[in-house]
Design a protein around this motif. Structure first.
Motif, short mmCIF file in Angstrom:
data_model
loop_
_atom_site.label_atom_id
_atom_site.label_comp_id
_atom_site.label_asym_id
_atom_site.label_seq_id
_atom_site.Cartn_x
_atom_site.Cartn_y
_atom_site.Cartn_z
N ALA A 153 0.83 -1.21 0.00
CA ALA A 153 0.00 0.00 0.00
C ALA A 153 0.86 1.25 0.00
O ALA A 153 0.52 2.27 -0.63
CB ALA A 153 -0.93 -0.02 1.21
N GLU A 154 1.98 1.19 0.70
CA GLU A 154 2.91 2.33 0.72
C GLU A 154 3.44 2.60 -0.69
O GLU A 154 3.53 3.75 -1.13
CB GLU A 154 4.06 2.04 1.68
CG GLU A 154 5.08 3.15 1.81
CD GLU A 154 4.54 4.38 2.53
OE1 GLU A 154 3.65 4.19 3.38
OE2 GLU A 154 4.99 5.50 2.23
N GLU A 155 3.78 1.53 -1.41
CA GLU A 155 4.28 1.68 -2.78
C GLU A 155 3.21 2.30 -3.69
O GLU A 155 3.54 2.99 -4.66
CB GLU A 155 4.70 0.31 -3.33
CG GLU A 155 5.89 -0.29 -2.60
CD GLU A 155 6.14 -1.74 -2.99
OE1 GLU A 155 5.41 -2.25 -3.86
OE2 GLU A 155 7.05 -2.36 -2.40
N LEU A 156 1.95 2.04 -3.36
CA LEU A 156 0.84 2.58 -4.16
C LEU A 156 0.33 3.91 -3.61
O LEU A 156 -0.72 4.41 -4.05
CB LEU A 156 -0.32 1.57 -4.19
CG LEU A 156 0.00 0.21 -4.84
CD1 LEU A 156 -1.17 -0.75 -4.70
CD2 LEU A 156 0.34 0.40 -6.33
N SER A 157 1.07 4.47 -2.64
CA SER A 157 0.72 5.77 -2.03
C SER A 157 -0.68 5.76 -1.43
O SER A 157 -1.45 6.72 -1.56
CB SER A 157 0.81 6.89 -3.09
OG SER A 157 2.11 6.94 -3.64
N LEU A 158 -1.01 4.66 -0.72
CA LEU A 158 -2.35 4.53 -0.14
C LEU A 158 -2.38 4.70 1.37
O LEU A 158 -3.43 4.94 1.95
CB LEU A 158 -2.92 3.14 -0.47
CG LEU A 158 -3.37 2.88 -1.91
CD1 LEU A 158 -3.74 1.41 -2.07
CD2 LEU A 158 -4.53 3.77 -2.29
N ASN A 159 -1.23 4.54 2.04
CA ASN A 159 -1.24 4.42 3.50
C ASN A 159 -1.77 5.65 4.22
O ASN A 159 -2.27 5.55 5.33
CB ASN A 159 0.16 4.09 4.01
CG ASN A 159 0.43 2.59 3.89
OD1 ASN A 159 -0.47 1.82 3.57
ND2 ASN A 159 1.66 2.19 4.15
N ASP A 160 -1.65 6.83 3.61
CA ASP A 160 -2.19 8.02 4.27
C ASP A 160 -3.61 8.32 3.81
O ASP A 160 -4.19 9.35 4.17
CB ASP A 160 -1.29 9.23 3.99
CG ASP A 160 -1.15 9.51 2.50
OD1 ASP A 160 -1.44 8.60 1.70
OD2 ASP A 160 -0.77 10.64 2.14
N LYS A 161 -4.19 7.41 3.02
CA LYS A 161 -5.54 7.65 2.49
C LYS A 161 -6.58 6.68 3.05
O LYS A 161 -7.77 6.96 3.03
CB LYS A 161 -5.51 7.52 0.96
CG LYS A 161 -4.60 8.55 0.29
CD LYS A 161 -4.47 8.28 -1.20
CE LYS A 161 -3.54 9.32 -1.84
NZ LYS A 161 -3.25 9.00 -3.26
N ILE A 162 -6.11 5.52 3.51
CA ILE A 162 -7.03 4.48 4.01
C ILE A 162 -6.59 4.04 5.40
O ILE A 162 -5.40 3.77 5.61
CB ILE A 162 -7.05 3.26 3.06
CG1 ILE A 162 -7.48 3.68 1.66
CG2 ILE A 162 -7.98 2.19 3.60
CD1 ILE A 162 -7.39 2.55 0.64
N GLU A 163 -7.52 3.96 6.33
CA GLU A 163 -7.20 3.48 7.68
C GLU A 163 -7.39 1.97 7.77
O GLU A 163 -8.27 1.40 7.11
CB GLU A 163 -8.09 4.19 8.69
CG GLU A 163 -7.83 5.68 8.78
CD GLU A 163 -8.57 6.34 9.92
OE1 GLU A 163 -9.42 5.67 10.55
OE2 GLU A 163 -8.30 7.53 10.19
#
Length: 297
Positions: A153-163
């Protein structure tokens, strides 16, 4: 790290449900998921009752989420899910893809429960495009697997968008069936069940022929025979990037558990929770779900 109380999975008498949530309103739990998710025939509380409880909890400072049915078998059940999705007041937890469709089609943000099969970050990315804000790790996945998903998810730039939330305490809802096992155990058909599950508010324990506790029958739901307890792992979860730990009530005892966990989190201290003979942590540790696995110090 926050705490979430999952929806009550059992058929409790109407007044017991109201009494329970009045206590929850006075507890330290941060977020509460409400609604009937197991069987559509359980109608002691109607839609208006759930909204009334949701507003009570909101007034007490809780974040409230309405949860939808997990296994849909009829048009009336689909209508029930659509009504919850259209409530325009509270965020909805989708427990199957029909709810995801309703919510995304109307532009609502949503979260997903543990019954949605999310096994990689590419699935998270697709659901994020549809409005996903929070997801619950599937019950059978381990800490190691969660770490892999969150790295992806970090590689897909998702970690700050989904809890991310992890089911951390309670009997695990493992499977759903068109058959009602509680009715079957009592020699009744599903359509003539007489709401027999109301008489077993913690489900029906099921053991192997050797006497080992294996499952708990709860209407159409097959649950674990042991109570999952990974509360002592809250600091490791926080390091991974988990935002909330989910607790599932099988009795009012969950209040003491929740308050103890919240105190540990607020004070930054380890939560000491020795596993009893009826508890397990196997899935989180990468083993069989019913097992107790201890790590070497």
């Amino acid at each position: 790290m926050q705490t979430t109380l999952g929806p009550v999975l059992y058929f409790w008498p109407r007044q017991d449900v109201f009494d329970f949530y009045e206590k929850i309103a006075r507890s330290d739990i941060d977020r509460v998921c409400l609604g009937e998710v197991t069987c559509s025939k359980r109608r002691d509380l109607n839609y208006g009752d759930w909204l009334a409880i949701a507003r009570l909890l909101t007034d007490a400072g809780k974040k409230v989420i309405l949860s939808t049915l997990t296994l849909l078998e009829s048009e009336s059940e689909l209508s029930q899910v659509r009504k919850i999705c259209d409530n325009h007041e509270f965020m909805v937890e989708a427990n199957d893809m029909s709810a995801v469709k309703f919510l995304s089609s109307n532009g609502f943000e949503f979260c997903t429960g543990p019954s949605l099969n999310i096994y990689n970050a590419y699935t998270l990315k697709q659901l994020y495009k549809l409005g996903l804000k929070r997801w619950v790790l599937p019950l059978e996945l381990s800490e190691q697997k969660l770490g892999s998903i969150l790295e992806q998810a970090e590689e897909l730039s998702l970690n700050d968008k989904i809890e991310t939330e992890v089911f951390s305490y309670g009997y695990m809802p493992l499977a759903y069936s068109a058959r009602c096992f509680t009715a079957r155990v009592n020699d009744k058909g599903k359509d003539e069940c007489d709401f027999i599950c109301r008489k077993v508010p913690q489900g029906v324990p099921l053991a192997t022929q050797e006497g080992e506790q294996l499952f708990t029958l709860n209407g159409i739901q097959t649950m674990s025979g042991h109570c999952m307890n990974i509360l002592d792992r809250w600091q490791a979860m926080e390091k991974l990037g988990v935002h909330s730990m989910r607790l599932s009530a099988h009795s009012h005892d969950v209040l003491d558990i929740a308050d103890g966990l919240t105190r540990s989190i607020r004070n930054g201290k380890a939560f000491v929770s020795e596993l009893s003979a009826e508890q397990c942590n196997g899935y989180w540790e990468g083993g069989s779900g019913k097992d107790q696995i201890y790590r070497r110090p």
